[in-house]
Design a protein around this motif. Sequence first.
Motif, PDB file in Angstrom:
ATOM      1  N   PRO A  55       0.845  -1.136  -0.206  1.00 14.12           N
ATOM      2  CA  PRO A  55       0.162  -0.011   0.032  1.00 14.12           C
ATOM      3  C   PRO A  55       0.844   1.266   0.117  1.00 14.12           C
ATOM      4  CG  PRO A  55      -0.835  -1.503   1.551  1.00 14.12           C
ATOM      5  CD  PRO A  55       0.505  -2.232   1.049  1.00 14.12           C
ATOM      6  N   ASP A  56       2.116   1.237   0.571  1.00 10.67           N
ATOM      7  CA  ASP A  56       3.094   2.349   0.551  1.00 10.67           C
ATOM      8  C   ASP A  56       4.180   2.293  -0.607  1.00 10.67           C
ATOM      9  OD1 ASP A  56       1.705   3.366   2.857  1.00 10.67           O
ATOM     10  OD2 ASP A  56       2.914   1.972   4.075  1.00 10.67           O
ATOM     11  N   GLY A  57       3.882   1.395  -1.513  1.00 11.73           N
ATOM     12  CA  GLY A  57       4.664   1.498  -2.858  1.00 11.73           C
ATOM     13  C   GLY A  57       5.119   0.186  -3.116  1.00 11.73           C
ATOM     14  N   CYS A  58       6.208  -0.295  -3.327  1.00 12.19           N
ATOM     15  CA  CYS A  58       6.837  -1.475  -3.755  1.00 12.19           C
ATOM     16  C   CYS A  58       7.743  -2.184  -2.452  1.00 12.19           C
ATOM     17  CB  CYS A  58       7.937  -1.167  -4.863  1.00 12.19           C
ATOM     18  SG  CYS A  58       7.026  -0.417  -6.433  1.00 12.19           S
ATOM     19  N   LEU A  59       7.350  -3.448  -2.418  1.00  9.12           N
ATOM     20  CA  LEU A  59       8.088  -4.143  -1.198  1.00  9.12           C
ATOM     21  C   LEU A  59       8.932  -5.313  -1.790  1.00  9.12           C
ATOM     22  CD1 LEU A  59       8.768  -4.610   1.850  1.00  9.12           C
ATOM     23  CD2 LEU A  59       6.656  -6.000   1.562  1.00  9.12           C
ATOM     24  N   ASP A  60       9.969  -5.281  -1.748  1.00  6.05           N
ATOM     25  CA  ASP A  60      11.218  -6.377  -1.805  1.00  6.05           C
ATOM     26  C   ASP A  60      12.071  -6.561  -0.872  1.00  6.05           C
ATOM     27  OD1 ASP A  60      13.058  -4.617  -2.028  1.00  6.05           O
ATOM     28  OD2 ASP A  60      13.068  -4.659  -4.292  1.00  6.05           O
ATOM     29  N   ALA A  61      13.210  -7.310  -1.173  1.00  5.17           N
ATOM     30  CA  ALA A  61      14.003  -7.717  -0.071  1.00  5.17           C
ATOM     31  C   ALA A  61      14.708  -6.578   0.690  1.00  5.17           C
ATOM     32  CB  ALA A  61      15.000  -8.742  -0.515  1.00  5.17           C
ATOM     33  N   GLY A  62      14.898  -5.619  -0.113  1.00  9.03           N
ATOM     34  CA  GLY A  62      15.299  -4.393   0.534  1.00  9.03           C
ATOM     35  C   GLY A  62      14.397  -3.198   1.357  1.00  9.03           C
ATOM     36  N   GLY A  63      13.228  -3.701   1.361  1.00  6.09           N
ATOM     37  CA  GLY A  63      12.074  -2.955   2.031  1.00  6.09           C
ATOM     38  C   GLY A  63      11.301  -2.093   0.873  1.00  6.09           C
ATOM     39  N   ARG A  64      10.819  -1.028   1.505  1.00  5.85           N
ATOM     40  CA  ARG A  64       9.852  -0.284   0.565  1.00  5.85           C
ATOM     41  C   ARG A  64      10.449   0.730  -0.264  1.00  5.85           C
ATOM     42  NH1 ARG A  64       7.116   0.718   4.830  1.00  5.85           N
ATOM     43  NH2 ARG A  64       5.915  -0.622   5.704  1.00  5.85           N
ATOM     44  N   HIS A  65      10.070   0.761  -1.516  1.00  7.22           N
ATOM     45  CA  HIS A  65      10.680   1.755  -2.643  1.00  7.22           C
ATOM     46  C   HIS A  65       9.349   2.349  -3.217  1.00  7.22           C
ATOM     47  CE1 HIS A  65      13.990  -0.778  -1.901  1.00  7.22           C
ATOM     48  NE2 HIS A  65      13.449  -1.702  -1.938  1.00  7.22           N
ATOM     49  N   ALA A  66       9.714   3.772  -3.580  1.00  5.78           N
ATOM     50  CA  ALA A  66       8.767   4.338  -4.770  1.00  5.78           C
ATOM     51  C   ALA A  66       8.850   3.695  -5.846  1.00  5.78           C
ATOM     52  CB  ALA A  66       9.082   5.833  -4.303  1.00  5.78           C
ATOM     53  N   ARG A  67       7.916   3.543  -6.656  1.00  2.00           N
ATOM     54  CA  ARG A  67       7.876   3.087  -7.955  1.00  2.00           C
ATOM     55  C   ARG A  67       8.965   3.853  -9.097  1.00  2.00           C
ATOM     56  NH1 ARG A  67       3.236   1.618  -6.444  1.00  2.00           N
ATOM     57  NH2 ARG A  67       2.551  -0.535  -7.404  1.00  2.00           N
ATOM     58  N   ASP A  68       9.100   5.156  -8.751  1.00  2.00           N
ATOM     59  CA  ASP A  68      10.251   5.913  -9.508  1.00  2.00           C
ATOM     60  C   ASP A  68      11.539   5.518  -9.327  1.00  2.00           C
ATOM     61  OD1 ASP A  68       8.085   7.344 -10.757  1.00  2.00           O
ATOM     62  OD2 ASP A  68       8.262   9.083  -9.624  1.00  2.00           O
ATOM     63  N   ASP A  69      11.696   5.125  -7.721  1.00  2.00           N
ATOM     64  CA  ASP A  69      13.157   4.675  -7.536  1.00  2.00           C
ATOM     65  C   ASP A  69      13.246   3.362  -8.074  1.00  2.00           C
ATOM     66  OD1 ASP A  69      13.307   7.145  -6.071  1.00  2.00           O
ATOM     67  OD2 ASP A  69      12.544   6.124  -4.162  1.00  2.00           O
ATOM     68  N   ILE A  70      12.312   2.274  -8.312  1.00  2.00           N
ATOM     69  CA  ILE A  70      12.393   0.944  -8.914  1.00  2.00           C
ATOM     70  C   ILE A  70      12.974   1.098 -10.313  1.00  2.00           C
ATOM     71  CG2 ILE A  70      11.151  -0.757  -9.681  1.00  2.00           C
ATOM     72  CD1 ILE A  70      11.851  -1.275  -6.806  1.00  2.00           C
ATOM     73  N   LEU A  71      12.067   2.276 -10.878  1.00  2.00           N
ATOM     74  CA  LEU A  71      12.227   2.532 -12.471  1.00  2.00           C
ATOM     75  C   LEU A  71      13.997   2.830 -12.632  1.00  2.00           C
ATOM     76  CD1 LEU A  71       9.041   4.091 -13.643  1.00  2.00           C
ATOM     77  CD2 LEU A  71       9.928   1.692 -14.097  1.00  2.00           C
ATOM     78  N   ASP A  72      14.398   3.916 -11.729  1.00  2.00           N
ATOM     79  CA  ASP A  72      15.630   4.223 -11.978  1.00  2.00           C
ATOM     80  C   ASP A  72      16.723   3.223 -11.708  1.00  2.00           C
ATOM     81  OD1 ASP A  72      14.856   7.044 -12.370  1.00  2.00           O
ATOM     82  OD2 ASP A  72      15.040   7.935 -10.268  1.00  2.00           O
ATOM     83  N   GLU A  73      16.397   2.555 -10.641  1.00  2.00           N
ATOM     84  CA  GLU A  73      17.467   1.600 -10.407  1.00  2.00           C
ATOM     85  C   GLU A  73      17.707   0.553 -11.448  1.00  2.00           C
ATOM     86  OE1 GLU A  73      18.507  -1.604  -6.803  1.00  2.00           O
ATOM     87  OE2 GLU A  73      17.228  -0.121  -6.390  1.00  2.00           O
ATOM     88  N   PHE A  74      16.590  -0.051 -11.967  1.00  2.00           N
ATOM     89  CA  PHE A  74      16.590  -1.189 -12.574  1.00  2.00           C
ATOM     90  C   PHE A  74      16.597  -0.873 -14.137  1.00  2.00           C
ATOM     91  CE2 PHE A  74      15.392  -2.836  -8.619  1.00  2.00           C
ATOM     92  CZ  PHE A  74      16.269  -3.794  -8.612  1.00  2.00           C
ATOM     93  N   LEU A  75      16.343   0.355 -14.440  1.00  2.00           N
ATOM     94  CA  LEU A  75      16.494   0.675 -15.913  1.00  2.00           C
ATOM     95  C   LEU A  75      17.598   1.738 -16.272  1.00  2.00           C
ATOM     96  CD1 LEU A  75      12.759   1.288 -16.867  1.00  2.00           C
ATOM     97  CD2 LEU A  75      14.068  -0.678 -17.333  1.00  2.00           C
ATOM     98  N   LYS A  76      18.288   2.359 -15.241  1.00  2.00           N
ATOM     99  CA  LYS A  76      19.330   3.411 -15.313  1.00  2.00           C
ATOM    100  C   LYS A  76      20.838   2.669 -15.939  1.00  2.00           C
ATOM    101  CE  LYS A  76      21.159   3.135 -10.815  1.00  2.00           C
ATOM    102  NZ  LYS A  76      21.126   3.718  -9.609  1.00  2.00           N
ATOM    103  N   GLY A  77      21.270   3.331 -16.727  1.00  2.00           N
ATOM    104  CA  GLY A  77      22.492   2.789 -17.132  1.00  2.00           C
ATOM    105  C   GLY A  77      22.233   1.891 -18.305  1.00  2.00           C
ATOM    106  N   ARG A  78      21.291   1.687 -18.791  1.00  2.00           N
ATOM    107  CA  ARG A  78      21.079   1.007 -19.914  1.00  2.00           C
ATOM    108  C   ARG A  78      20.613   1.766 -20.929  1.00  2.00           C
ATOM    109  NH1 ARG A  78      17.414  -4.292 -17.830  1.00  2.00           N
ATOM    110  NH2 ARG A  78      18.558  -4.496 -15.917  1.00  2.00           N
ATOM    111  N   SER A  79      21.360   1.363 -22.010  1.00  2.00           N
ATOM    112  CA  SER A  79      21.411   2.522 -23.396  1.00  2.00           C
ATOM    113  C   SER A  79      19.942   2.387 -23.672  1.00  2.00           C
ATOM    114  CB  SER A  79      22.234   1.904 -24.089  1.00  2.00           C
ATOM    115  OG  SER A  79      22.126   2.232 -25.527  1.00  2.00           O
TER     116      SER A  79
END
Length: 154
Positions: A55-79
């Motif tokens: 309910p507060d965003g995305c939850l994975d093994a590293g805790g809660r994250h905002a969707r924008d942070d997930i997008l930045d982390e997993f798509l950044k650095g890719r051409s």
Amino acid sequence: MDHNPDLEDRYRHGACYEMAIALHRRLGLPIEVLTAFRGKHDTLPHPAHAWVADPDGCLDAGGRHARDDILDEFLKGRSDRTIQSARITVFPTEADFLAELKRLYNDDTSWTNWYLKHLEREVPKALAVVDSYVVPRYLSEKADPETDMVPDLA
């Protein structure tokens, strides 16, 4: 709960599908998957990360994250030549999630059989991590300090 960056890295960058399934089983939250579509490559869409929709965003093994942070982390650095587009898909059930993975791999029966056996071995390990690490971190953030009760997540 002590921070364990190695454990978080393993279940955020390599075994996130197993973790998402384990979190879904324990918490009943829907699985979400970030899928990257590759341009200029003759390859399948790539599931870049999986988590559960908290309910507060995305939850994975590293805790809660905002969707924008997930997008930045997993798509950044890719051409830009590699990633043409991306989408987040919600899977209410584990079966829906597994059907999508099977579809992404062109219904390859040998892959499906191998992966189901892999999940039989690895999801119980992820469940142990959920119980011993992720849920205590998650619950300590959500629990009412007076009652030690966690509010309904549904």
